[in-house]
Design a protein around this motif. Structure first.
Motif, PDB file in Angstrom:
ATOM      1  N   VAL A 114       0.868  -1.167   0.000  1.00 29.85           N
ATOM      2  CA  VAL A 114       0.000   0.000   0.000  1.00 29.85           C
ATOM      3  C   VAL A 114       0.907   1.220   0.000  1.00 29.85           C
ATOM      4  CG1 VAL A 114      -1.754   1.264   1.301  1.00 29.85           C
ATOM      5  CG2 VAL A 114      -1.793  -1.226   1.271  1.00 29.85           C
ATOM      6  N   GLY A 115       0.627   2.149  -0.895  1.00 33.84           N
ATOM      7  CA  GLY A 115       1.468   3.347  -0.998  1.00 33.84           C
ATOM      8  C   GLY A 115       1.355   4.238   0.226  1.00 33.84           C
ATOM      9  N   THR A 116       2.469   4.863   0.594  1.00 35.27           N
ATOM     10  CA  THR A 116       2.489   5.788   1.729  1.00 35.27           C
ATOM     11  C   THR A 116       3.185   7.069   1.297  1.00 35.27           C
ATOM     12  OG1 THR A 116       4.619   4.996   2.566  1.00 35.27           O
ATOM     13  CG2 THR A 116       2.639   3.901   3.399  1.00 35.27           C
ATOM     14  N   ARG A 122       4.473  -0.296   3.692  1.00 33.76           N
ATOM     15  CA  ARG A 122       3.223  -0.753   4.307  1.00 33.76           C
ATOM     16  C   ARG A 122       2.628  -1.843   3.437  1.00 33.76           C
ATOM     17  NH1 ARG A 122      -1.211   2.051   7.522  1.00 33.76           N
ATOM     18  NH2 ARG A 122      -3.034   0.749   7.162  1.00 33.76           N
ATOM     19  N   PHE A 123       2.335  -2.973   4.063  1.00 36.39           N
ATOM     20  CA  PHE A 123       1.740  -4.113   3.377  1.00 36.39           C
ATOM     21  C   PHE A 123       0.508  -4.545   4.165  1.00 36.39           C
ATOM     22  CE2 PHE A 123       6.160  -4.113   2.159  1.00 36.39           C
ATOM     23  CZ  PHE A 123       6.123  -4.409   0.806  1.00 36.39           C
ATOM     24  N   GLU A 124      -0.558  -4.923   3.440  1.00 40.11           N
ATOM     25  CA  GLU A 124      -1.805  -5.299   4.103  1.00 40.11           C
ATOM     26  C   GLU A 124      -2.383  -6.577   3.519  1.00 40.11           C
ATOM     27  OE1 GLU A 124      -4.796  -2.286   4.208  1.00 40.11           O
ATOM     28  OE2 GLU A 124      -3.405  -0.739   4.883  1.00 40.11           O
ATOM     29  N   ASN A 125      -3.101  -7.305   4.361  1.00 44.51           N
ATOM     30  CA  ASN A 125      -3.926  -8.433   3.956  1.00 44.51           C
ATOM     31  C   ASN A 125      -5.289  -8.207   4.598  1.00 44.51           C
ATOM     32  OD1 ASN A 125      -5.369 -10.907   3.907  1.00 44.51           O
ATOM     33  ND2 ASN A 125      -3.466 -12.036   3.650  1.00 44.51           N
ATOM     34  N   TRP A 132       1.562  -4.841   8.001  1.00 40.42           N
ATOM     35  CA  TRP A 132       2.986  -4.778   8.345  1.00 40.42           C
ATOM     36  C   TRP A 132       3.483  -3.405   7.926  1.00 40.42           C
ATOM     37  CZ3 TRP A 132       6.763  -6.740  11.114  1.00 40.42           C
ATOM     38  CH2 TRP A 132       8.075  -6.424  10.798  1.00 40.42           C
ATOM     39  N   ILE A 133       4.076  -2.679   8.874  1.00 44.08           N
ATOM     40  CA  ILE A 133       4.674  -1.376   8.577  1.00 44.08           C
ATOM     41  C   ILE A 133       6.150  -1.495   8.900  1.00 44.08           C
ATOM     42  CG2 ILE A 133       4.722   1.076   9.123  1.00 44.08           C
ATOM     43  CD1 ILE A 133       1.758   0.778   9.936  1.00 44.08           C
ATOM     44  N   GLY A 134       6.972  -1.263   7.877  1.00 44.37           N
ATOM     45  CA  GLY A 134       8.409  -1.378   8.056  1.00 44.37           C
ATOM     46  C   GLY A 134       9.110  -0.072   7.772  1.00 44.37           C
ATOM     47  N   ILE A 140       6.478  -3.181  12.601  1.00 41.90           N
ATOM     48  CA  ILE A 140       5.373  -3.425  13.518  1.00 41.90           C
ATOM     49  C   ILE A 140       4.286  -4.187  12.768  1.00 41.90           C
ATOM     50  CG2 ILE A 140       4.305  -1.186  13.021  1.00 41.90           C
ATOM     51  CD1 ILE A 140       3.326  -1.128  15.913  1.00 41.90           C
ATOM     52  N   LEU A 141       3.681  -5.161  13.433  1.00 41.95           N
ATOM     53  CA  LEU A 141       2.602  -5.953  12.862  1.00 41.95           C
ATOM     54  C   LEU A 141       1.322  -5.615  13.612  1.00 41.95           C
ATOM     55  CD1 LEU A 141       1.800  -8.165  10.816  1.00 41.95           C
ATOM     56  CD2 LEU A 141       2.264  -9.839  12.604  1.00 41.95           C
ATOM     57  N   LEU A 142       0.280  -5.242  12.859  1.00 42.61           N
ATOM     58  CA  LEU A 142      -0.987  -4.816  13.443  1.00 42.61           C
ATOM     59  C   LEU A 142      -2.118  -5.733  13.007  1.00 42.61           C
ATOM     60  CD1 LEU A 142      -0.622  -1.029  12.578  1.00 42.61           C
ATOM     61  CD2 LEU A 142      -0.083  -2.109  14.750  1.00 42.61           C
ATOM     62  N   ASP A 143      -3.151  -5.801  13.825  1.00 41.05           N
ATOM     63  CA  ASP A 143      -4.381  -6.513  13.498  1.00 41.05           C
ATOM     64  C   ASP A 143      -5.467  -5.456  13.345  1.00 41.05           C
ATOM     65  OD1 ASP A 143      -6.771  -7.941  13.417  1.00 41.05           O
ATOM     66  OD2 ASP A 143      -6.102  -9.415  14.882  1.00 41.05           O
ATOM     67  N   SER A 144      -5.897  -5.207  12.097  1.00 37.13           N
ATOM     68  CA  SER A 144      -6.881  -4.153  11.859  1.00 37.13           C
ATOM     69  C   SER A 144      -8.285  -4.579  12.243  1.00 37.13           C
ATOM     70  CB  SER A 144      -6.850  -3.726  10.390  1.00 37.13           C
ATOM     71  OG  SER A 144      -7.243  -4.793   9.547  1.00 37.13           O
ATOM     72  N   LYS A 145      -8.536  -5.874  12.371  1.00 37.18           N
ATOM     73  CA  LYS A 145      -9.873  -6.335  12.751  1.00 37.18           C
ATOM     74  C   LYS A 145     -10.123  -6.155  14.243  1.00 37.18           C
ATOM     75  CE  LYS A 145     -10.733  -9.407   8.963  1.00 37.18           C
ATOM     76  NZ  LYS A 145     -11.273 -10.679   8.539  1.00 37.18           N
TER      77      LYS A 145
END
Length: 173
Positions: A114-116, A122-125, A132-134, A140-145
């Motif tokens: 995903v563009g920033t 930034r990568f998303e599933n 994943w934000i690097g 850092i790994l986040l859970d958006s749900k």
């Protein structure tokens, strides 16, 4: 002793309240309450309990999507050590910079870039809710749900420093 009109009124109000004539509506017992009001309150309590139970079940059992695991042949592997002894492994392919494969909790996920505007990667599933934000110093790994962090302060182990050796002179002879 003369009693004034305000004193008499206050005494009457006190006497009526003590006798139960001025009791608030909330003090009525269940058998005195209106049947429709009782029914509505019971249905609302049942609905609230159902919502709480449903939320607990969703948190307890993660949603498993039927997504095939990504192919990680011919990839560059980067292992990250995170806080609380968590591990994240990132697989990148030089031919496909729009995606990465991320191993988290023994499961391999494909994440889309995903563009920033900040320069961070930034990568998303969206199916699994992983983000994943690097940045160069950490990831850092986040859970958006569930709106929470899964792994923070993820850093690559630093390579062991190599000692420079002085060139050995060859003896002629």
């Amino acid at each position: 002793m003369a009693i004034t009109l305000p004193q008499l009124a206050a005494a009457c109000v006190f006497a009526l309240a003590a006798a139960g004539f001025c009791a608030p509506a909330s003090a009525a017992t269940e058998h005195e309450a209106h049947p429709k009001a009782t029914k509505v309150l019971k249905e609302k309590a049942k609905a609230d309990a159902h919502k709480k139970n449903k939320k607990k079940k969703e948190e307890a059992a993660p949603v498993v999507a039927d997504e095939p695991e990504p192919d990680i042949t011919d990839t560059v592997v980067a292992e990250y050590s995170c806080e609380l002894n968590n591990k994240v492994t990132i697989y990148t392919n030089e031919k496909d910079e729009g995606h990465i494969a991320l191993r988290w909790k023994n499961r391999l996920h494909r994440l889309d870039r995903v563009g920033t505007t900040t320069g961070a990667q930034r990568f998303e599933n969206p199916k699994f809710g992983l983000i994943w934000i690097g940045i160069p110093s950490k990831g850092i790994l986040l859970d958006s749900k569930l709106n929470r962090q899964l792994a923070n302060e993820c850093k690559k182990p630093e390579p062991a420093p190599q000692m420079a050796t002085a060139p050995v002179e060859k003896k002629e002879g």
